[in-house]
Every structure is written in C-alpha cells, then in structure tokens.
Design a protein around this motif. Structure first.
Motif, short mmCIF file in Angstrom:
data_model
loop_
_atom_site.label_atom_id
_atom_site.label_comp_id
_atom_site.label_asym_id
_atom_site.label_seq_id
_atom_site.Cartn_x
_atom_site.Cartn_y
_atom_site.Cartn_z
N SER A 216 -7.37 -11.75 20.39
CA SER A 216 -7.97 -10.81 21.35
C SER A 216 -7.91 -9.38 20.84
O SER A 216 -8.84 -8.60 21.07
N GLN A 217 -6.85 -9.02 20.13
CA GLN A 217 -6.77 -7.68 19.56
C GLN A 217 -7.84 -7.45 18.50
O GLN A 217 -8.22 -6.31 18.24
N ARG A 218 -8.31 -8.51 17.90
CA ARG A 218 -9.38 -8.39 16.90
C ARG A 218 -10.76 -8.51 17.52
O ARG A 218 -11.76 -8.63 16.82
N GLY A 219 -10.85 -8.55 18.84
CA GLY A 219 -12.13 -8.55 19.52
C GLY A 219 -12.72 -9.90 19.82
O GLY A 219 -13.88 -10.00 20.23
N TYR A 220 -11.95 -10.98 19.61
CA TYR A 220 -12.47 -12.32 19.86
C TYR A 220 -12.21 -12.72 21.30
O TYR A 220 -11.24 -12.30 21.93
N ARG A 221 -13.09 -13.58 21.82
CA ARG A 221 -12.90 -14.15 23.15
C ARG A 221 -12.12 -15.45 22.98
O ARG A 221 -12.64 -16.45 22.48
N ALA A 222 -10.86 -15.46 23.39
CA ALA A 222 -9.98 -16.59 23.10
C ALA A 222 -9.29 -17.08 24.37
O ALA A 222 -9.02 -16.31 25.29
N GLN A 223 -9.02 -18.37 24.41
CA GLN A 223 -8.25 -18.97 25.48
C GLN A 223 -7.44 -20.11 24.90
O GLN A 223 -7.70 -20.56 23.78
N GLY A 224 -6.45 -20.61 25.63
CA GLY A 224 -5.57 -21.62 25.08
C GLY A 224 -5.20 -22.68 26.09
O GLY A 224 -5.22 -22.45 27.30
N VAL A 225 -4.87 -23.87 25.57
CA VAL A 225 -4.39 -24.97 26.39
C VAL A 225 -3.23 -25.64 25.65
O VAL A 225 -3.03 -25.40 24.45
N GLY A 226 -2.49 -26.49 26.34
CA GLY A 226 -1.29 -27.06 25.76
C GLY A 226 -1.36 -28.52 25.40
O GLY A 226 -0.35 -29.09 25.01
N SER A 227 -2.55 -29.16 25.49
CA SER A 227 -2.65 -30.57 25.15
C SER A 227 -4.06 -30.91 24.72
O SER A 227 -5.01 -30.16 25.01
N LEU B 200 -5.59 -34.42 14.69
CA LEU B 200 -6.60 -35.14 13.91
C LEU B 200 -7.48 -35.99 14.82
O LEU B 200 -8.72 -35.98 14.69
N ALA B 201 -6.86 -36.72 15.74
CA ALA B 201 -7.64 -37.54 16.67
C ALA B 201 -8.46 -36.66 17.61
O ALA B 201 -9.60 -37.00 17.96
N LEU B 202 -7.89 -35.52 17.99
CA LEU B 202 -8.64 -34.59 18.83
C LEU B 202 -9.89 -34.10 18.11
O LEU B 202 -10.98 -34.04 18.69
N ALA B 203 -9.75 -33.75 16.82
CA ALA B 203 -10.90 -33.28 16.04
C ALA B 203 -11.99 -34.34 16.00
O ALA B 203 -13.18 -34.04 16.17
N GLU B 204 -11.59 -35.61 15.77
CA GLU B 204 -12.59 -36.68 15.72
C GLU B 204 -13.30 -36.81 17.07
O GLU B 204 -14.52 -37.00 17.12
N GLU C 141 -5.94 -33.45 25.82
CA GLU C 141 -6.77 -33.78 26.97
C GLU C 141 -7.31 -32.53 27.64
O GLU C 141 -8.47 -32.47 28.05
N ALA C 142 -6.44 -31.52 27.79
CA ALA C 142 -6.90 -30.27 28.39
C ALA C 142 -7.94 -29.60 27.50
O ALA C 142 -8.89 -28.98 27.98
N ALA C 143 -7.78 -29.71 26.18
CA ALA C 143 -8.74 -29.12 25.25
C ALA C 143 -10.11 -29.77 25.40
O ALA C 143 -11.14 -29.07 25.44
N LYS C 144 -10.15 -31.10 25.50
CA LYS C 144 -11.44 -31.77 25.64
C LYS C 144 -12.12 -31.38 26.95
O LYS C 144 -13.35 -31.19 26.99
N ALA C 145 -11.35 -31.27 28.00
CA ALA C 145 -11.92 -30.87 29.28
C ALA C 145 -12.47 -29.46 29.21
O ALA C 145 -13.56 -29.17 29.73
N ARG C 146 -11.73 -28.57 28.52
CA ARG C 146 -12.17 -27.17 28.44
C ARG C 146 -13.44 -27.04 27.61
O ARG C 146 -14.33 -26.25 27.95
N VAL C 147 -13.53 -27.79 26.53
CA VAL C 147 -14.73 -27.75 25.69
C VAL C 147 -15.94 -28.26 26.48
O VAL C 147 -17.04 -27.73 26.35
N ILE D 187 -13.18 -19.02 21.29
CA ILE D 187 -12.18 -19.75 20.49
C ILE D 187 -11.20 -20.39 21.46
O ILE D 187 -10.78 -19.77 22.44
N LEU D 188 -10.83 -21.64 21.16
CA LEU D 188 -9.84 -22.35 21.97
C LEU D 188 -8.64 -22.69 21.08
O LEU D 188 -8.80 -23.32 20.04
N VAL D 189 -7.45 -22.26 21.50
CA VAL D 189 -6.21 -22.55 20.78
C VAL D 189 -5.50 -23.70 21.50
O VAL D 189 -5.32 -23.65 22.72
#
Length: 418
Positions: A37-48, A77-81, A50-56, A19-21
């Motif tokens: 993470s407390q619920r057992g998910y593998r999660a990481q986060g970014v702050g923008s 919304l634009a990120l989702a598209e 552009e960083a999200a697209k690079a991480r994906v 999961i990416l936040v």
C-alpha cells in the motif's frame, strides 16, 4: 485470527488492478499489505486458500495473488492450480508463490501449477515489490490482449453478418455469391486457426522452454545431470514448436498454390528410413516400435521434403494413438495404374466419429483436453492431405479389421516424360 485483512483503496486507485496476499501468518500478511500500500498498490489479504478463492470470485480486478506454499488445509501450489484452471484471459491472474524452501522439487511443482514466480523467504520487501510489478504488468498485458482479440472477433462477427445480408442481394449472380461465400469461409477459418494456435498448439511447447530456462538461470547449484535433462526438455519443446511452425507455413503455401518443389525420385526404403530415424526418439519414449516395409526397387517421386514431413506427421499421430508395446508400421506399395501408396498403420483405438468429415481442417479438434480420444489429429492430417492433393493424390484413413487405423497417401503414377 480473522480471515481477511484489507488495505482500503483510495478514490484514485478504485479502478486499479488489485493484489491479494494469502498466508496463515497474520504478521506476514499485514507486513506485505503495508509495504504494497505504501508503494501505491491496491492490496488486501486473507488467511486461507478457501477465503482466497472466494475473494477472487468476488473481485474480478484482483490480478495478482501472493500466496505462501505451506498453509494448513489447501497449500499454495494446489491453490494456484485451482485459481488458474480454465481462467479466461479477459480476467487473467498471475500467482506468485512464497516459500522458505525453494528446492528444485518446489520449483518444478510451481512450474506445473503455472505460477508466475517463486520468491524465497525471508522476504525482502523490495524484491517482492519488483515481482509484483512484473506480475501486474503481465496480467494487465494479457487482459488487454484478450480484450483486443474480443474486439477483433466482434468486428469479424459484424463483418460476417454484413456479408450474409449482402449475399441475399447477390443471389442472382452465382459468381459473386461464390466469391462472398469463399471470403466468409476464409475469414472463419483464419480466425479459428489463429485462436487455436495462440490458445493451445503454439503455447504448449513454450512451457518447457520458458520454465526450464528460468530454472537454469535462477538455480546455479543444479547438478550436471539436471542441467543436461533440462536442456534436453528445452530442446524438445523448441523442436516441437519449430515442427508446428513449419507445418503451418507449408499448409499456407500449399493452400495458395505454392510450396511444391521440383519432383525427385528415390527408392522408397530410403524415404521410410529417414522418417523412422526422425520419429525414433518419440516412438521410444512411448514404448512403440517402428517397423518399415518397402522394397528398395520401388521408387517414390515428388517433393521429398514435403512427403517426408507428411509421413512424419502421420507417424506422430499413430504413436500418440498407440499403447506401449504395440508397433507402428510404415510401408510403401504400388497403387493402381502404376501409382504409389505410402502407408502408416497403428493398433490404437481407431477413428473417432466424425473425423472423416473434418479431414483437412487444421486444429480440427473441439476437445483439446488431455483426455481427448484422438490425440494429435489436426495439423498433421491437414498437412498430409494437402501434400497428397498437391501431388495429384489423396489422403485416406481406414479402420483396420484387427483394430487401429491405416493412413494412406495415395499418389498417382508420374506423368510420361516427367
């Protein structure tokens, strides 16, 4: 503030979907990461965005993205598209939008962006966890389905390779060779048609059905006129899906020598009037006028349901090919030797190169984009061609001298005593 916040996965979680936040508010990112993470998910986060697209791009195991709608730079919304555009099912991704203003406009924009769900702020961590669980299940199911399809395709390809090898040893027997080639062609056609239906034709009408019904169920404060409008859009999507299913079933039945009912004769003007009434709403929505021209004393004989369906599909293609303000003409004339010709004329851009050679192939378009030059040509032409052939006639497409196309269903004269 740094642009990435990561909760490390344990060894047992290393192969799990992630999961990416995405949020420009660091505290929100850290809160969601700790909760997930407390619920057992593998999660990481970014702050923008552009960083999200690079991480994906870097991590194909990211299956769910939780993103704020309002962010500096590119919004959620634009990120989702961007993330979902042309993304293969083998690496299916679901996007959950987080917003503090869950208005109808935002919900419609989220639907257009093909997001999985919309969660309103202030966030309730239990609710977020439930949505994430559903999104992960959806992504996992889509990836597993794509894997199964790929395995089937690989097996089909292996079978085709084996058939090709065997056909070389059967060259001495023309009958057995013909059987092998027919089986090979049927296998290719079945695979191509099925994938085309699943990937485009059958899924497209489901978007308004699922999307607007979800809005109706989740938005009790909608105005009556909005409810009526959404209901109409749901009905239109269901009607389009039913049309596709009926056409596909008729094609299968006709290909197997079934589906042609007892022939009935009726005045041609009645048949054309029913087709015009059936297609009137679609024509009006496109600003196209439907004109009919048939003499009441001229009769059409055959399976009237299939003939009406074939004409309606040809009219549907003509409407899609026509510019607003131009007419689509329906007509009926006598053919050679006492036969009948049913006509559909438009003033669109005309026939694209190579279409004639592919007539009769369902979902014949290689280009299924919104900007394709020949919208609608495919299932309707395949059905119309089979209906004409089942009646002993043929489908013919001709360019018109003044521009546009004339589609002709040419039927022979009824047999003596029929």
């Amino acid at each position: 503030m740094t642009d990435r916040f990561t909760v490390g996965a344990t060894a047992a979680e290393a192969g799990a979907l992630g999961i990416l936040v995405v949020d420009d508010e660091r505290l929100i990112v850290e809160l969601l990461l700790r909760s997930l993470s407390q619920r057992g998910y593998r999660a990481q986060g970014v702050g923008s965005a552009e960083a999200a697209k690079a991480r994906v791009r870097e991590d194909p195991d990211i299956a769910v993205v939780l993103t704020d709608v309002r962010m500096p730079g590119q919004d959620g919304l634009a990120l989702a598209e961007d993330l979902l555009r042309e993304r293969p099912e083998m690496s299916a991704l679901e996007v959950v939008l987080l917003t503090g203003a869950a208005t109808t406009d935002v919900a419609l924009a989220a639907l257009r962006a093909r997001s999985f769900d919309l969660v309103q702020k202030p966030l309730r961590l239990a609710e977020v966890a439930l949505v994430v669980e559903r999104a992960l299940a959806s992504s996992r199911q889509r990836r597993e389905g794509a894997t199964r399809i790929a395995e089937v395709e690989a097996r089909i390809q292996a079978a085709e390779t084996e058939r090709a090898r065997l056909s070389e040893h059967l060259a001495a027997s023309a009958v057995r060779l013909d059987d092998a080639e027919s089986a090979l062609a049927a296998s290719r056609r079945m695979r191509g048609d099925l994938l085309a239906v699943i990937s485009h034709e059958m899924r497209t009408p489901l978007i308004p059905i699922l999307g607007f019904s979800e809005i109706l169920s989740a938005s009790p404060a909608l105005r009556p006129e909005e409810v009526r409008d959404f209901g109409r859009l749901i009905h239109d999507g269901a009607d389009r899906l039913l049309w596709l299913i009926e056409a596909a079933l008729d094609i299968v039945a006709l290909d197997h020598g079934r589906g042609l009912g007892v022939p009935v004769a009726e005045p041609s003007d009645r048949l054309l009037a029913r087709v015009a009434a059936r297609m009137g709403r679609a024509a009006a929505a496109s600003g196209v006028a439907l004109l009919t021209n048939a003499a009441p004393q001229h009769f059409v004989a055959g399976d009237l349901r299939l003939l009406e369906s074939a004409l309606a599909n040809l009219v549907d293609n003509a409407i899609k090919a026509s510019a607003g303000g131009t007419p689509v003409e329906l007509g009926c004339t006598g053919g050679p030797s006492g036969g009948t010709v049913l006509l559909v004329r438009d003033r669109g851009p005309g026939l694209p190169d190579g279409l004639r050679d592919q007539l009769g192939t369902p979902f014949l378009q290689a280009d299924m984009s919104k900007t394709r030059a020949w919208p609608g040509a495919g299932l309707g032409l395949a059905l119309a061609g089979r209906v004409a052939a089942a009646h002993g006639g043929r489908l013919d497409l001709r360019p018109r001298p003044d521009g546009g196309t004339e589609a002709r269903i040419e039927l022979p004269a009824p047999a003596a005593g029929g």
